[in-house]
Write a protein that holds these residues in place. Structure first.
Motif, short mmCIF file in Angstrom:
data_model
loop_
_atom_site.label_atom_id
_atom_site.label_comp_id
_atom_site.label_asym_id
_atom_site.label_seq_id
_atom_site.Cartn_x
_atom_site.Cartn_y
_atom_site.Cartn_z
N VAL A 433 48.25 38.80 37.13
CA VAL A 433 46.89 38.94 37.20
C VAL A 433 46.23 38.18 38.22
N TRP A 434 46.52 36.89 38.19
CA TRP A 434 46.10 35.94 39.18
C TRP A 434 46.51 36.28 40.80
N GLU A 435 47.60 36.57 40.68
CA GLU A 435 48.26 37.06 42.10
C GLU A 435 47.60 38.25 42.58
N GLU A 436 47.43 39.35 41.77
CA GLU A 436 46.65 40.46 42.24
C GLU A 436 45.32 40.16 42.62
N LYS A 437 44.48 39.26 42.10
CA LYS A 437 43.20 38.97 42.24
C LYS A 437 43.38 38.57 43.72
N VAL A 438 44.16 37.58 44.19
CA VAL A 438 44.43 36.99 45.69
C VAL A 438 44.52 38.01 46.61
N LEU A 439 45.38 39.09 46.18
CA LEU A 439 45.49 40.02 47.16
C LEU A 439 44.31 40.89 47.21
N GLU A 440 43.76 41.17 46.17
CA GLU A 440 42.43 42.02 46.24
C GLU A 440 41.49 41.32 47.15
N LEU A 441 41.27 39.92 47.09
CA LEU A 441 40.42 39.37 47.81
C LEU A 441 40.65 39.27 49.09
#
Length: 682
Positions: A433-441
């Motif tokens: 979840v944290w990694e996906e949020k990084v990619l989203e940003l």
């Protein structure tokens, strides 16, 4: 028996029978004891008398006394059996009721094997004797005074004196009453004031033990209670290994050598010092009750806690615990239900590993304090409990610029009597979840520094996601120019074009195409949720392909249609219930205000848009109190509290409880007078 004297308050059965022997007019002790128990071979026993069934059978007709009344209220049974298993305590009671009890009860209670002596003489308190003589016309032996190692009277807090009456006298069948001849004040040994204070505390603990009916527990119960308390006070590690040197030193400093010698429980003495290890051993055995009381008071354990509340050391408190993932919807919400606790031998730290379903995992450490210990006061003996609070509500995982290393959360520890000291929590794993949020940003064009601030991470970790293992300088000229022709394009080089990489890439590409094909109406965010791991891998290792084969971003306007009329009625009922709970509360009144209603009801600002809730707004406006309205409620509350406590209803007492300030004091005093007149008070 044609009569039987009524036992006085706290009178031991030995004393009751001694008063009977005087009043019956019989001179022969053998004849008296035969008349009491129906057997001439009976003995006058003070602590744990036996053949009580024989006594009951010889009482006058319609006598209200039973064996249980005598055993529980007028012998030392409750003291000597308090820390014994229920089956053994019941066995001792049966021996006391039976004719053949005798020394068997003493052996079963562990008295004979404890190596601690019983009282040689009957003891008395001069003030108690004087008061008893004035009230009843005669003195008597108090039960609390005959308990071994009780040095002071808990009522008058004065030292006890030895009488001239031997507990185990020359005539084993003689009951000797307390009188002016055998209860004479003589010279006492000198004790320091601090030691006498400790005598008083122990005597009150014994009195509590005698007068209360605590349930009997097995030996292992008390051993576990003590060891768990050792862990809480850092005298043992999480595995139960006790730091005996620290414990023995603190125990000695807490009580003092003079007191411990008087109790014959000096833990540095070769003959006595092993008892504290024996009472906490997993294979514990019977131990003298006075030593249980000494250890419990040192550890700050009340008798109620020791007997009724199972102690379980929880270095990180009770769950559920907070998730510290700033990228998750449940950030700082208690959703983690389990913790894995490990003890690190090298630094003696207790580590807790908290794993959330979002993939985020962090470790908290509790370090054993080094250096000088704080010796607890005699009155409580209880250390303050740790209250760990997240200092930064934005997450607490600070970037490099804050001075905290990546992967650590700063925690604030507050301990009573201790200075605040920083603690850190290390992130073990960030999760998908944290990694996906990084990619989203990154997709949104947010800078690396801003992402690091939002997700509370080191900016270097974000750059690793953005840049990958490679660097644009290592690429060919064609690829570099291609990348520069697209504004905001980020080229991620992750793995060499090895066979394994090509196979894995093909696998994830096919999986992603399947997800997109099965959900043609979904946007990027929903697709990312459906193919979490696939999307993460492709974004990190095959970004350009992923961009070409993923639908463009959709901007959907949120549906904000709300039926405010229905919501108004629902919230009105909730607010009415909240206001009624405030009015019915037995706590000190609080002024009903919009803020208090919001706080107590748990409603958010969005829910209380009063301009759209006319019914709710009208009710809140009518319920809101002025300061004087609050004072009127406070006056009624204070009167009820004073009546419950049995205190006088005076203006001074009522104003003190209401806590009124100078601004409204005059009006409040007038209101109090009016209310008291209505109650018929002045």
């Amino acid at each position: 028996m044609h009569f039987f004297p009524n036992p006085y308050n706290d009178e031991i059965l030995y004393s009751v029978l001694a008063r009977y022997s005087v009043r019956c007019g019989i001179i022969s002790h053998k004849t008296i004891i035969e008349g009491i128990f129906g057997k001439a071979s009976a003995r006058a026993v003070m602590e744990l008398p036996f053949n009580i069934n024989g006594l009951i059978s010889n009482l006058p007709v319609n006598s209200p006394y039973t064996g249980d009344v005598f055993i529980y209220n007028h012998t030392l049974y409750t003291f000597f059996t308090a820390f014994l298993p229920p089956e053994r305590a019941e066995g001792i009671k049966c021996l006391m009721l039976e004719e053949s009890g005798g020394s068997k009860a003493y052996g079963k209670a562990g008295i004979l094997g404890s190596r601690l002596p019983l009282n040689e003489y009957m003891k008395f308190c001069p003030k108690c004797f004087e008061e008893d003589t004035a009230q009843y016309g005669e003195g008597y032996w108090h039960r609390i005074h005959q308990v071994p190692f009780i040095m002071v009277c808990p009522l008058h807090e004065t030292l006890l004196y030895d009488s001239t009456v031997l507990v185990r006298g020359h005539n084993p069948q003689a009951y000797i009453p307390a009188n002016g001849d055998n209860c004479r004040v003589n010279e006492l040994p000198y004790y320091k004031p601090d030691t006498i204070k400790k005598f008083i505390n122990i005597s009150k603990d014994v009195q509590n033990l005698l007068e209360s009916s605590f349930p009997n527990k097995p030996f292992t119960w008390f051993a576990k209670q003590y060891v768990e308390r050792f862990k809480e006070l850092e005298y043992a590690n999480i595995n139960g290994r006790v730091y005996w040197d620290d414990l023995v030193q603190d125990f000695k400093d807490f009580y003092g050598e003079e007191f411990l010698n008087a109790m014959q429980s000096n833990i540095e003495d070769k003959g006595q010092g092993q008892w504290i290890r024996e009472v906490t051993h997993s294979d514990a055995k019977a131990m003298h009750p006075i030593r249980h009381l000494l250890l419990a008071r040192f550890l700050g354990l009340s008798l109620d806690t020791l007997f009724n509340k199972e102690i379980c050391y929880k270095p990180f408190g009770d769950g559920p615990w907070l998730c510290l993932n700033p990228a998750a919807d449940h950030f700082l919400e208690p959703v983690i239900k389990d913790v894995e606790i490990k003890y690190r031998r090298r630094n003696k730290n207790t580590n807790g590993f908290f794993r959330c379903g979002c993939g985020f995992e962090y470790m908290r450490s509790v370090a054993r304090k080094q250096g000088e210990r704080v010796i607890r006061g005699e009155s409580t003996g209880i250390r303050g409990k740790e209250d760990r609070v997240i200092r930064d509500k934005g997450m607490g995982i600070r970037s490099k610029e804050t001075g905290v290393r990546d992967g650590e959360v700063e925690i604030e520890d507050r301990e009573a009597g201790c200075e605040e000291q920083g603690r850190f929590v290390r992130v073990v794993k960030y999760g998908h979840v944290w990694e996906e949020k990084v990619l989203e940003l990154i997709d949104e064009g947010v800078s690396d520094e801003e992402i690091a601030v939002r997700l509370n991470a080191d900016v270097r970790k974000i750059r690793g996601f953005n840049r990958g293992k490679g660097d644009r300088d290592n690429m060919g000229e064609d690829e570099r120019s291609k990348g520069e022709g697209v504004k905001g394009t980020r080229i991620i080089e992750t793995l060499d074009n090895s066979i394994d990489f090509i196979v894995k890439r093909q696998k994830y590409r096919e999986e992603w195409l399947r997800v997109v094909g099965e959900n043609p109406d979904k946007g990027r965010v929903e697709l990312r949720r459906l193919g979490k791991y696939t999307c993460t891998w492709l974004c990190r290792n095959d970004r350009e392909w992923w961009e070409k084969n993923t639908p463009a971003k959709k901007y959907v306007q949120a549906d904000n249609t709300v039926d405010w009329e229905i919501r108004d009625k629902e919230i009105l009922q909730h607010v009415k219930q909240t206001v009624q709970e405030i009015l019915d509360s037995e706590e000190k009144p609080q002024r009903i205000s919009l803020r208090l209603v919001k706080t107590k009801s748990g409603l958010k600002s969005f829910d209380l848009q009063l301009d759209k809730l006319p019914l709710t707004k009208a009710f809140i406006d009518s319920a809101i109190e002025t300061p004087m309205d609050l004072h009127k409620r406070s006056i009624r509350w204070a009167i009820n509290k004073l009546n419950e406590e049995g205190k006088a209803l005076t203006i001074t007492n009522i104003t003190a409880m209401t806590g009124v300030g100078n601004k409204y004091r005059k009006q409040v005093v007038e209101e109090i007078k009016r209310v008291l007149e209505g109650l018929g008070k002045r």
